[in-house]
Design a protein around this motif. Structure first.
Motif, PDB file in Angstrom:
ATOM      1  N   PRO A   1       0.829  -1.210   0.029  1.00  0.00           N
ATOM      2  CA  PRO A   1      -0.078   0.024   0.051  1.00  0.00           C
ATOM      3  C   PRO A   1       0.839   1.335  -0.126  1.00  0.00           C
ATOM      4  N   GLY A   2       0.499   2.147  -0.732  1.00  0.00           N
ATOM      5  CA  GLY A   2       1.088   3.603  -0.932  1.00  0.00           C
ATOM      6  C   GLY A   2       2.073   3.503  -2.209  1.00  0.00           C
ATOM      7  N   THR A   3       2.503   2.204  -2.662  1.00  0.00           N
ATOM      8  CA  THR A   3       3.211   2.265  -3.876  1.00  0.00           C
ATOM      9  C   THR A   3       2.651   2.904  -5.023  1.00  0.00           C
ATOM     10  N   GLU A   4       3.309   3.829  -5.757  1.00  0.00           N
ATOM     11  CA  GLU A   4       2.865   4.308  -6.972  1.00  0.00           C
ATOM     12  C   GLU A   4       3.333   3.395  -7.960  1.00  0.00           C
ATOM     13  N   LEU A   5       2.273   3.010  -9.008  1.00  0.00           N
ATOM     14  CA  LEU A   5       2.540   2.052 -10.001  1.00  0.00           C
ATOM     15  C   LEU A   5       3.540   2.470 -11.100  1.00  0.00           C
ATOM     16  N   GLY A   6       3.326   3.537 -11.407  1.00  0.00           N
ATOM     17  CA  GLY A   6       4.233   3.993 -12.803  1.00  0.00           C
ATOM     18  C   GLY A   6       3.218   3.555 -14.033  1.00  0.00           C
ATOM     19  N   VAL A   7       3.960   3.663 -15.226  1.00  0.00           N
ATOM     20  CA  VAL A   7       3.557   3.306 -16.465  1.00  0.00           C
ATOM     21  C   VAL A   7       3.560   2.077 -16.685  1.00  0.00           C
ATOM     22  N   HIS A   8       2.829   1.245 -17.454  1.00  0.00           N
ATOM     23  CA  HIS A   8       3.215  -0.109 -17.658  1.00  0.00           C
ATOM     24  C   HIS A   8       3.553  -0.255 -18.911  1.00  0.00           C
ATOM     25  N   PHE A   9       3.341   0.788 -19.842  1.00  0.00           N
ATOM     26  CA  PHE A   9       3.564   0.722 -21.278  1.00  0.00           C
ATOM     27  C   PHE A   9       3.564   2.064 -21.979  1.00  0.00           C
ATOM     28  N   ALA A  10       4.632   2.711 -22.181  1.00  0.00           N
ATOM     29  CA  ALA A  10       4.644   4.085 -22.756  1.00  0.00           C
ATOM     30  C   ALA A  10       3.730   4.420 -23.819  1.00  0.00           C
TER      31      ALA A  10
END
Ligand SMILES: CCCCCCCCCCCCCCCC(=O)SCCNC(=O)CCNC(=O)[C@H](O)C(C)(C)COP(=O)(O)OP(=O)(O)OC[C@H]1O[C@@H](n2cnc3c(N)ncnc32)[C@H](O)[C@@H]1OP(=O)(O)O
Length: 197
Positions: free
Chosen positions: A25-34
């Motif tokens: 919990p709290g993790t920023e997931l980021g882009v999975h594919f640009a």
């Protein structure tokens, strides 16, 4: 037509227990594919949706509606809102279950108009699993995490093998996706996923 909905999940399910290595919990997931229309930073007119892991089996996502997302003047296109939910729900499945899965069915309830300039806060949760079928649902709140619900969605994701993407998709772009995933994990100080979790 009434808004009364069918029982959900529609079949008996087991609890969808997150993978032991699911981000905390709290993790920023980021882009999975640009180049992803939902989250990619190279998709200029895309949704640029961003997601954070919540408590329990929840992922919080948000995106701001721009003029590129209009249907009627000044209002978000319903299909684009459905796209945002597909992305938010898929992010919950992929990141919490750490299993490759695709949308089999997606239904949306549009409850309030979503104006250009507003931000939709989407809370997506895992509702249960039955074999390869993962049931998920989400509510989209207008302009605040506790704002009024503008859109709700329910979906079935079906777990597939990695060959689903290599057979039907673009294998070269798939390499880019794998690299992006590795980068995301490194940024979070985590190790790479296992192909056979
Ligand atoms: C790994 C680590 C990740 C790391 C972190 C990554 C983050 C990642 C974020 C991703 C965020 C992007 C999220 C966007 C996700 C998309 O938008 S995916 C693109 C849109 N979807 C598609 O293109 C899928 C196209 N459809 C298909 O390929 C195939 O129909 C499917 C869905 C794979 C199913 O085919 P199949 O494998 O032959 O399986 P099939 O036996 O037909 O169905 C399996 C079960 O599901 C049921 N089912 C299938 N479809 C339906 C339906 N429409 N209604 C009801 N039941 C259905 C079947 O009845 C069957 O049930 P059981 O018999 O088992 O009880």
């Amino acid at each position: 037509m009434s808004r009364v909905s069918q029982p959900w999940p529609p079949v008996p399910v087991e609890p969808a227990v997150p993978h032991p290595k699911a981000p905390s919990p709290g993790t920023e997931l980021g882009v999975h594919f640009a180049e992803c229309f939902g989250c990619g930073d190279e998709a200029d007119a895309g949704l640029h949706l961003r997601s954070t892991v919540g408590e329990g089996q929840v992922v919080h996502s948000r995106f701001t509606v721009t003029a590129a997302h209009q249907g009627a003047p000044g209002l978000a296109h319903g299909g684009l809102l459905a796209c945002a939910f597909d992305e938010a729900l898929g992010s919950a499945v992929g990141n919490l279950m750490r299993r490759p899965a695709v949308t089999g069915k997606l239904e949306t309830d549009f409850r309030r108009p979503v104006p250009v300039g507003s931000t939709l806060f989407i809370e997506a949760r895992l509702d249960g699993i039955a074999g390869r079928k993962i049931y998920v649902s989400a509510d989209g709140h207008l302009d605040a995490e506790d704002g009024p619900v503008a859109v709700s969605a329910r979906a079935l994701f079906v777990v597939v093998g990695f060959e689903h993407f290599s057979t039907h998709g673009d294998p070269q772009a798939l390499e880019k996706l794998a690299e992006q995933h590795k980068k995301n994990l490194q940024q979070r100080g985590e190790r790479d996923w296992e192909i056979n979790p």
